[in-house]
Design a protein around this motif. Structure first.
Motif, PDB file in Angstrom:
ATOM      1  N   GLY A  48      17.170  30.311  40.046  1.00 21.21           N
ATOM      2  CA  GLY A  48      16.980  30.395  41.490  1.00 21.21           C
ATOM      3  C   GLY A  48      18.203  30.771  42.289  1.00 21.21           C
ATOM      4  N   GLN A  49      19.248  31.264  41.612  1.00 25.21           N
ATOM      5  CA  GLN A  49      20.456  31.678  42.335  1.00 25.21           C
ATOM      6  C   GLN A  49      20.496  33.208  42.456  1.00 25.21           C
ATOM      7  N   PRO A  50      21.236  33.721  43.452  1.00 31.26           N
ATOM      8  CA  PRO A  50      21.390  35.182  43.517  1.00 31.26           C
ATOM      9  C   PRO A  50      22.137  35.701  42.287  1.00 31.26           C
ATOM     10  N   ALA A  51      21.809  36.935  41.876  1.00 32.26           N
ATOM     11  CA  ALA A  51      22.410  37.513  40.673  1.00 32.26           C
ATOM     12  C   ALA A  51      23.930  37.581  40.775  1.00 32.26           C
ATOM     13  N   VAL A  52      24.431  37.741  42.019  1.00 34.67           N
ATOM     14  CA  VAL A  52      25.873  37.908  42.191  1.00 34.67           C
ATOM     15  C   VAL A  52      26.651  36.691  41.681  1.00 34.67           C
ATOM     16  N   VAL A  53      26.054  35.508  41.752  1.00 35.97           N
ATOM     17  CA  VAL A  53      26.717  34.299  41.241  1.00 35.97           C
ATOM     18  C   VAL A  53      26.960  34.443  39.737  1.00 35.97           C
ATOM     19  N   GLY A  54      25.958  34.955  39.022  1.00 42.17           N
ATOM     20  CA  GLY A  54      26.102  35.171  37.587  1.00 42.17           C
ATOM     21  C   GLY A  54      27.161  36.211  37.273  1.00 42.17           C
ATOM     22  N   GLU A  55      27.209  37.261  38.103  1.00 40.98           N
ATOM     23  CA  GLU A  55      28.186  38.324  37.861  1.00 40.98           C
ATOM     24  C   GLU A  55      29.611  37.830  38.090  1.00 40.98           C
ATOM     25  N   LEU A  56      29.799  37.028  39.142  1.00 43.16           N
ATOM     26  CA  LEU A  56      31.121  36.459  39.398  1.00 43.16           C
ATOM     27  C   LEU A  56      31.532  35.529  38.254  1.00 43.16           C
ATOM     28  N   LEU A  57      30.561  34.730  37.790  1.00 44.16           N
ATOM     29  CA  LEU A  57      30.829  33.808  36.688  1.00 44.16           C
ATOM     30  C   LEU A  57      31.183  34.589  35.412  1.00 44.16           C
ATOM     31  N   ALA A  58      30.480  35.712  35.186  1.00 41.76           N
ATOM     32  CA  ALA A  58      30.799  36.574  34.042  1.00 41.76           C
ATOM     33  C   ALA A  58      32.262  37.011  34.113  1.00 41.76           C
ATOM     34  N   GLY A  59      32.718  37.312  35.336  1.00 39.67           N
ATOM     35  CA  GLY A  59      34.103  37.723  35.530  1.00 39.67           C
ATOM     36  C   GLY A  59      35.075  36.604  35.201  1.00 39.67           C
ATOM     37  N   VAL A  60      34.770  35.383  35.681  1.00 39.17           N
ATOM     38  CA  VAL A  60      35.643  34.240  35.403  1.00 39.17           C
ATOM     39  C   VAL A  60      35.726  34.011  33.893  1.00 39.17           C
ATOM     40  N   LEU A  61      34.551  34.102  33.200  1.00 41.74           N
ATOM     41  CA  LEU A  61      34.520  33.861  31.752  1.00 41.74           C
ATOM     42  C   LEU A  61      35.270  34.937  30.973  1.00 41.74           C
ATOM     43  N   LEU A  62      35.064  36.212  31.348  1.00 38.80           N
ATOM     44  CA  LEU A  62      35.712  37.308  30.616  1.00 38.80           C
ATOM     45  C   LEU A  62      37.191  37.452  30.988  1.00 38.80           C
ATOM     46  N   GLY A  63      37.551  36.970  32.158  1.00 45.78           N
ATOM     47  CA  GLY A  63      38.911  37.152  32.675  1.00 45.78           C
ATOM     48  C   GLY A  63      39.934  36.277  31.975  1.00 45.78           C
ATOM     49  N   PRO A  64      41.175  36.320  32.475  1.00 49.12           N
ATOM     50  CA  PRO A  64      42.269  35.579  31.838  1.00 49.12           C
ATOM     51  C   PRO A  64      42.043  34.067  31.790  1.00 49.12           C
ATOM     52  N   SER A  65      41.156  33.546  32.645  1.00 53.50           N
ATOM     53  CA  SER A  65      40.913  32.105  32.674  1.00 53.50           C
ATOM     54  C   SER A  65      40.399  31.574  31.353  1.00 53.50           C
ATOM     55  N   VAL A  66      39.424  32.278  30.752  1.00 55.69           N
ATOM     56  CA  VAL A  66      38.733  31.733  29.587  1.00 55.69           C
ATOM     57  C   VAL A  66      38.945  32.622  28.356  1.00 55.69           C
ATOM     58  N   ILE A  67      38.235  33.750  28.288  1.00 61.43           N
ATOM     59  CA  ILE A  67      38.296  34.579  27.086  1.00 61.43           C
ATOM     60  C   ILE A  67      39.514  35.507  27.103  1.00 61.43           C
ATOM     61  N   GLY A  68      39.879  35.975  28.280  1.00 61.91           N
ATOM     62  CA  GLY A  68      41.051  36.840  28.373  1.00 61.91           C
ATOM     63  C   GLY A  68      40.794  38.262  27.906  1.00 61.91           C
ATOM     64  N   TYR A  69      39.522  38.701  27.942  1.00 58.71           N
ATOM     65  CA  TYR A  69      39.222  40.065  27.479  1.00 58.71           C
ATOM     66  C   TYR A  69      39.372  41.085  28.600  1.00 58.71           C
ATOM     67  N   VAL A  70      38.987  40.688  29.823  1.00 57.96           N
ATOM     68  CA  VAL A  70      39.034  41.619  30.952  1.00 57.96           C
ATOM     69  C   VAL A  70      40.295  41.391  31.774  1.00 57.96           C
ATOM     70  N   ASP A  71      41.112  42.433  31.871  1.00 59.46           N
ATOM     71  CA  ASP A  71      42.304  42.377  32.706  1.00 59.46           C
ATOM     72  C   ASP A  71      41.973  43.080  34.025  1.00 59.46           C
ATOM     73  N   PRO A  72      41.787  42.303  35.112  1.00 61.83           N
ATOM     74  CA  PRO A  72      41.347  42.929  36.369  1.00 61.83           C
ATOM     75  C   PRO A  72      42.383  43.876  36.970  1.00 61.83           C
ATOM     76  N   THR A  73      43.622  43.835  36.478  1.00 63.09           N
ATOM     77  CA  THR A  73      44.643  44.730  37.025  1.00 63.09           C
ATOM     78  C   THR A  73      44.678  46.072  36.292  1.00 63.09           C
ATOM     79  N   LEU A  74      43.864  46.228  35.251  1.00 56.45           N
ATOM     80  CA  LEU A  74      43.794  47.511  34.537  1.00 56.45           C
ATOM     81  C   LEU A  74      43.402  48.606  35.530  1.00 56.45           C
ATOM     82  N   PRO A  75      44.258  49.622  35.700  1.00 60.26           N
ATOM     83  CA  PRO A  75      44.005  50.603  36.766  1.00 60.26           C
ATOM     84  C   PRO A  75      42.612  51.230  36.737  1.00 60.26           C
TER      85      PRO A  75
END
Lengths: 421, 421
Positions: A48-75
């Motif tokens: 029952g949540q908007p999809a954007v919440v899931g997408e933001l959470l995907a970012g937190v999980l993939l980002g340096p916080s947890v898995i560290g696979y996605v580097d948001p500073t990659l040009p």
């Protein structure tokens, strides 16, 4: 030749795509980002949540916080994310009736101004009380000012409430406070660089930023429809959508070059094309592109938040204090246009998410050495909480409003103004 | 604060998008590339040529040869161009009936093998006659071997002839000779590095490259349909297209990592999804993306050709000699499958364009110091002429074939096999 040498693979791709990132690595990155965004986005909708919440959470999980696979500073990733937010605001503009938006213009402007002033003052005050020097306190306060247009518009759109009075006021206010936010960012950048901002300079920047939007809408109304009539007559249907995309890119760049924001220009491009007969054709073309690029933007926003920095007790305390005034300030701003009949609670909550704009302020302060890592992390916490708290709250409010209509509610409330199917 | 400081704009965009390229500069670049590609593409169609000719020409004009605005080595542009060619081959795969392709498999394989061997041998011979050493002559010969799948498929698709026997043979042969081309590239890279290639190594690389395609098609037929049935049942329609895109990216990366090419993996992804009921939905989603990305690829290919290097008389002479054997070799290969009833001239001409693959060989040789700038430029001339000569010739042949049906032509010719609307 015993096996495919790794240098050969690099040659086949002709050139590395980024600083050391090959085309293969980047395609894999995009695949992972899109899978995570779609899976968590669908899961969010399931509960029952908007999809954007899931997408933001995907970012937190993939980002340096947890898995560290996605580097948001990659040009290259940053680039595709920016194309995503440009497409999002262009699409929102295409769906927006300028007349309807202007009819709530006064209310939107009031919400924007109060929603910048109040969180800023409260933020500076809290920061000073917590022992920060004046300059860091000002930067922290400034980071509380700008609502994330992207997240707000996306949530209202996901919930099918963009066309309500409340949706239009929040959208208008978020765009306006993005313009104000950039003016504040210019002032803060001057302060950080040790220059005293002049009243004349501030006034000129303000005039240019608001003047751009007005000029584009005025000129665009006359110039764009005939140009697109020619494109529609001579070209094929998909050329029309591509040329609309080109217009969005060009106005985004123009907006940025006169001191406004990319997304303000993209939104203006959508507003200009919205009343033309080609709007539905263009929208169909843009929606497909947006489905791919917009999630990349939200994953990148999520990945930019590093939850590991929330380990310190002091960071959490400062962060929660700033979060509290960030929420109170914007919520109160929703009630500022006292003369408007609308669900003020919905407007106030709609203004809460800070998202990427708050992160940019925090990064500016950190890079310039004005903010220490603790204050920077506290601001990240503020961004995280305000971003994740607003979508479920909005959904709750809208569902309750729906429920109340069934037992009879006065006209002029959120539900009556809904024009979406 | 007198005016918006330029550093501020950089801050607003959070990070430069590329080595020194800001988001604004990149959006402007994309806008210019898309406008030029669409305008010249439409103009090409007006004078009866496939749109791809206009897009390639747009690349030559915008590239270092003439205006010098588009740098094809810019990492982010290269990336989007690669996404473009992946989307193109994925889309072609989606439209391809594997059974029909396999029914002409023997003919396609024969055309591919002869079309690699003949231009290679003729190329080495001509290069040696013109005074080149053995190693540079081998690299030059190798650069003549691989037909550009992208250009060939695009031209047949633009002309609505991808589903003919001739279209299927050319498509199959072009994909196969791309695989062979990569094996040759591996051998050449070894030679260039001073290593003697072993028969075992070559055999293994060959087995892996062809085995990949077989394994993906075999496994994919069983695994992919149920997975997409789940996606279709649980997700929304646009999620389906996004997941199809993810599959194309993943198989492209997988293909590349086992020593085959990105585009072979993307084509295989299309082939696997083509027989599923979701193919039309996926295709609608992909076409919109392809309309934006594919022209970027062809502009980048055009921009990679630097016509300024054609000033020297020797370059032109060597270039034209290589061009002549490049055309003769592929044209003759079209007649190799003697047992097939089809328009052999059309097949031979369809195999002529070299495009990006020839450029990669030339770049490999130049970077390794095996080719001098003169031979490199001569190969660029070969790529330019073969790429631009084939589309108008194909169009002429197809129009004549059409005209001849009206006065009665035997069944089995190109026109009878046309299944496209």
């Amino acid at each position: 030749m015993t096996s495919m040498p790794s240098t050969l693979l690099a040659v086949v791709s002709a050139a590395p795509a980024d600083n050391g990132v090959s085309v293969e690595q980047f395609l894999l990155l995009l695949a992972v980002v899109l899978i995570a965004a779609k899976v968590l986005g669908e899961l969010a909708e399931r509960i029952g949540q908007p999809a954007v919440v899931g997408e933001l959470l995907a970012g937190v999980l993939l980002g340096p916080s947890v898995i560290g696979y996605v580097d948001p500073t990659l040009p290259s990733l940053h680039l595709l994310a920016q194309i995503g937010v440009v497409l999002l605001l262009f699409g929102i503009g295409l769906e927006t009736d300028l007349k309807k938006l202007l009819s709530v213009g006064g209310a939107a402007f009031t919400v924007a101004v109060v929603g910048v002033a109040l969180p800023f003052m409260l933020g500076v005050w809290v920061a000073r009380e917590l022992g920060l020097d004046l300059l860091p306190a000002i930067v922290a306060g400034a980071a509380l000012t700008a609502t994330s247009v992207g997240i707000t518009a996306r949530v209202f759109s996901d919930l099918g409430r963009l066309q309500t009075v409340e949706g239009q006021i929040v959208l208008g206010a978020a765009v306006i406070d993005d313009v104000i936010g950039l003016i504040i960012l210019a002032i803060v950048s001057d302060l950080v660089a040790g220059n005293a901002p002049s009243a004349l300079g501030v006034g000129r920047t303000t005039a240019v930023a608001f003047g751009f939007l007005g000029a584009v809408l005025l000129v665009g109304r006359f110039v764009v429809p005939p140009v697109f009539a020619v494109v529609a007559r001579t070209g094929r249907q998909h050329t029309l959508a591509t040329m609309a995309l080109v217009l969005a890119f060009l106005l985004a760049v123009l907006a940025s070059s006169v001191g406004s924001a990319l997304i303000v220009g993209a939104f203006a491009a959508g507003l200009v094309l919205a009343p033309t007969e080609h709007a539905p054709t263009i929208e169909r073309g843009i929606v497909r592109l947006a489905n791919v690029f917009v999630p990349i933007f939200f994953v990148a926003v999520g990945a930019a938040v590093d939850v590991r920095t929330f380990g310190s007790r002091e960071v959490v305390m400062v962060g929660l204090a700033l979060t509290a005034v960030a929420i109170v300030g914007k919520f109160a701003a929703g009630f500022a246009p006292v003369w408007v009949r609308a669900n003020k609670t919905l407007i106030g909550v709609g203004m809460i998410p800070r998202g990427e704009v708050g992160l940019i302020f925090a990064q500016t302060g950190l890079t310039a050495g004005v903010l220490n890592v603790g204050t920077y992390s506290a601001l990240m916490l503020m961004v995280l909480v305000t971003t994740f708290i607003a979508p479920p709250l909005l959904r709750l409010l809208i569902t309750r409003a729906h429920a109340s209509t069934r037992i009879g509610v006065e006209p002029g409330s959120v539900v009556d103004m809904t024009t979406e199917a």
